[in-house]
Design a protein around this motif. Structure first.
Motif, PDB file in Angstrom:
ATOM      1  N   GLY A 274       0.797  -1.221   0.000  1.00  0.00           N
ATOM      2  CA  GLY A 274       0.000   0.000   0.000  1.00  0.00           C
ATOM      3  C   GLY A 274       0.824   1.262   0.000  1.00  0.00           C
ATOM      4  O   GLY A 274       0.289   2.358  -0.244  1.00  0.00           O
ATOM      5  N   THR A 275       2.136   1.140   0.248  1.00  0.00           N
ATOM      6  CA  THR A 275       3.010   2.312   0.220  1.00  0.00           C
ATOM      7  C   THR A 275       3.097   2.870  -1.198  1.00  0.00           C
ATOM      8  O   THR A 275       3.335   2.120  -2.146  1.00  0.00           O
TER       9      THR A 275
ATOM     10  N   PRO B  74      -0.597  -4.543   7.393  1.00  0.00           N
ATOM     11  CA  PRO B  74       0.526  -3.873   8.057  1.00  0.00           C
ATOM     12  C   PRO B  74       0.312  -3.767   9.566  1.00  0.00           C
ATOM     13  O   PRO B  74      -0.786  -3.423  10.034  1.00  0.00           O
TER      14      PRO B  74
ATOM     15  N   VAL C  62      -5.192   3.155  -0.956  1.00  0.00           N
ATOM     16  CA  VAL C  62      -4.351   3.638   0.143  1.00  0.00           C
ATOM     17  C   VAL C  62      -3.183   4.449  -0.410  1.00  0.00           C
ATOM     18  O   VAL C  62      -2.838   5.518   0.112  1.00  0.00           O
TER      19      VAL C  62
ATOM     20  N   THR D 157      -8.343   0.586   7.454  1.00  0.00           N
ATOM     21  CA  THR D 157      -9.505   1.449   7.215  1.00  0.00           C
ATOM     22  C   THR D 157     -10.113   1.176   5.847  1.00  0.00           C
ATOM     23  O   THR D 157     -11.344   1.095   5.703  1.00  0.00           O
TER      24      THR D 157
ATOM     25  N   SER E 287       3.785  -7.885   9.230  1.00  0.00           N
ATOM     26  CA  SER E 287       3.362  -6.908   8.200  1.00  0.00           C
ATOM     27  C   SER E 287       3.413  -7.474   6.790  1.00  0.00           C
ATOM     28  O   SER E 287       3.636  -6.742   5.832  1.00  0.00           O
TER      29      SER E 287
ATOM     30  N   ASP F  39      -6.574   6.352   5.198  1.00  0.00           N
ATOM     31  CA  ASP F  39      -5.367   6.551   5.990  1.00  0.00           C
ATOM     32  C   ASP F  39      -4.469   5.324   6.013  1.00  0.00           C
ATOM     33  O   ASP F  39      -3.247   5.439   6.090  1.00  0.00           O
ATOM     34  N   ASP F  40      -5.088   4.143   5.972  1.00  0.00           N
ATOM     35  CA  ASP F  40      -4.297   2.913   6.057  1.00  0.00           C
ATOM     36  C   ASP F  40      -5.091   1.755   5.470  1.00  0.00           C
ATOM     37  O   ASP F  40      -6.274   1.889   5.123  1.00  0.00           O
ATOM     38  N   VAL F  41      -4.428   0.600   5.370  1.00  0.00           N
ATOM     39  CA  VAL F  41      -5.050  -0.573   4.762  1.00  0.00           C
ATOM     40  C   VAL F  41      -6.238  -1.051   5.583  1.00  0.00           C
ATOM     41  O   VAL F  41      -7.283  -1.422   5.032  1.00  0.00           O
TER      42      VAL F  41
END
Length: 537
Positions: free
Chosen positions: A228-229, A309, A485, A495, A305, A491-493
């Motif tokens: 997701g980065t 993550p 993401v 969510t 992770s 905001d993050d995976v």
């Protein structure tokens, strides 16, 4: 802007095909496209593919899916990739190098199911290095270190000339962005990278005979990020033109295909650690998420992770699932006839066989499909046992087969095969539970999840509810979640998973045939053990 007016793309590279899907941010699939890819199988058992062919298929499917969805390039906010855990070998010019026969230079991928590195895996396991604790104690020939050692020993010129050894999903993001950042998912799960410590164990690389990689970690990955980065500056101009998207579109660090199925399903109930992701495709993978590390003999991990993550992952599975059923059916005398009839009906052979089973049941309403299985027992381990026995030399057993040649007996064989896959799933669940990683339900994706009959057989055999999600392509959804993401839509995976994945149907285990399944499960284990005793005689 409402979630339904914002869009992302997920790309899934499986063993036999590439798929792309366009989603809105509520998780609704708006358009999908598929392109077959070639799997090269040699007489000596090698299984290879071409990265250039796969990239062309990726570009075609992304363009086609966007067209089907009617979504313009400028409306796509992000893109995510997943792929099989296959090994790509690139030279100094960033073109592929042949991993087998030099007469086929385009075949630069050792496919995950290739077992050419069986002896190398056995030698690595004999060293009992501490790193192996994080793969259930036993490395598999499906993983990358044994394959790299095979290349060094059998294709030394190719090994020495390689600038980059990449997992397939990292190759895809490299082609898309030019970034050499690697995803922690494949490196932790298949390359023995210690994700929880953020490092390679260089002593391990030296000990197994790959010390030159320890001296130049750039060949296997130096900058490692979680799935997701966002990578680099997004799509390069060249990649954007090929994909039909705008340059700079955010691209996410990706996942192994099965793990994308996990991301696309386990968040649907809000209870991530209570859900086992079960991706039933050519092979079958199980992913169990825990808040702390759990060590399970014969089950890969714990990996930090590697899927969600910040959480730990245990990964099991069956080396052949859909492929095992396909091969099992191909051995039956009625296979050709049934295939012809299924094709004429516009159905896959498994779907047609289920249709026939239900039709037969309609004629005999006082019976049940389970009754058809009496006396027929199958251990469908044609390609070994991935978990929980970690036995790549295991082979299939069929017990109780008669001389019937009709389609009805083929239907019975299919049902028995699906049931057996369920018993293998139960072995993994039971083994994990003993060691502290119990689960409450199975979140299924892949072809088998679409059949209500298969879901019921799996629920009864594994003794757990089988849950489907509303998206019919949860693996694609998992990759799309990563793209969302990376684009900053969530905001993050975790969510994004809750927002984009939703429960559709729950198939509860039936109590009617519980004792029969208990007896058959016991027989399953006995046949496995007998096969191990007898295979060398």
């Amino acid at each position: 802007m409402p979630l339904i007016q914002r869009h992302v793309i997920g790309v899934d590279v499986g063993t036999a095909s590439v798929r792309a899907g366009v989603f809105d941010l509520s998780g609704r699939l708006l358009g999908v496209a598929t392109q077959d890819i070639t799997v090269y199988r040699s007489a000596d058992g090698h299984v290879e593919q071409s990265s250039s062919e796969i990239w062309r298929a990726v570009c075609m499917t992304v363009r086609s899916a966007s067209s089907v969805a009617g979504i313009a390039a400028e409306k796509i906010e992000g893109i995510g990739f997943d792929a099989t855990c296959s090994l790509v070998v690139l030279g100094a010019d960033e073109n592929g190098l042949p991993v087998g026969d030099p007469q086929h230079p385009d075949r630069d991928i050792v496919v995950w199911m290739d077992h050419r590195a069986m002896r190398q895996a056995e030698r690595i396991n004999a060293g009992r290095h501490a790193v192996l604790r994080f793969v259930g104690g036993t490395i598999s020939p499906e993983m990358q270190m044994p394959k790299l050692l095979w290349l060094k020993e059998h294709r030394r010129a190719v090994y020495d000339a390689a600038s980059h050894f990449m997992d397939l999903v990292d190759f895809l993001t490299f082609r898309a962005t030019g970034s050499l950042q690697r995803s922690s998912c494949p490196l932790t799960c298949k390359w023995n990278h210690l994700g929880h410590e953020g490092r390679w164990d260089e002593d391990y690389l030296q000990a197994i005979g790959l010390g030159e990689l320890a001296d130049d970690l750039s060949r296997i990955g130096q900058e490692i990020v979680v799935a997701g980065t966002p990578l680099s500056r997004g799509l390069t101009v060249e990649a954007a033109a090929q994909l039909g998207l705008r340059p700079g579109t955010p691209v996410a660090a990706g996942l192994i295909d099965a793990h994308a199925g996990g991301i696309g399903t386990v968040g649907a109930t809000g209870d991530v650690t209570g859900n086992l992701a079960y991706v039933f495709g050519t092979s079958a993978c199980t992913m169990t998420t825990t808040t702390g590390p759990v060590f399970v003999p014969g089950v890969w991990g714990p990996y930090f992770s590697a899927m969600v993550p910040g959480l730990w992952l245990n990964e099991g599975g069956q080396s052949a699932a859909g492929a095992a059923i396909e091969h099992l059916l191909s051995l039956h005398p009625a296979h050709a006839e049934a295939t012809t009839l299924a094709t004429a009906a516009g159905l896959s052979l498994p779907d047609w066989l289920v249709q026939q089973a239900l039709a037969d049941l309609g004629e005999r309403p006082n019976e049940d499909l389970v009754e058809r299985l009496c006396g027929l027992h199958i251990v469908p381990e044609f390609l070994g046992n991935r978990a929980p026995h970690a036995d790549p030399r295991a082979r299939a057993v069929v017990c109780g087969l008669g001389m019937e040649r009709d389609v009805s007996s083929l239907v019975t064989l299919y049902l028995a095969g699906v049931c057996a896959i369920g018993y293998g799933l139960r072995q993994i669940i039971d083994t994990q539970a003993v060691h502290g990683a119990d689960i409450e339900r199975v979140m299924i994706s892949g072809g088998a999840g679409r059949s209500s009959v298969a879901r019921q057989f799996l629920a009864d055999a594994a003794r757990r509810p089988i849950v489907t999600v509303t998206c019919e392509e949860p693996v694609l959804l998992g990759s799309a979640i990563l793209g969302a993401v990376a684009a900053g839509a969530f905001d993050d995976v975790a969510t994004a998973m809750r927002a984009m994945s939703h429960v559709c149907e729950i198939t509860q285990p039936s109590s009617t045939w519980k004792e029969v399944h208990e007896q058959r499960f016991t027989m399953f284990g006995r046949l496995q053990a007998l096969s191990r005793v007898g295979r060398d005689s």
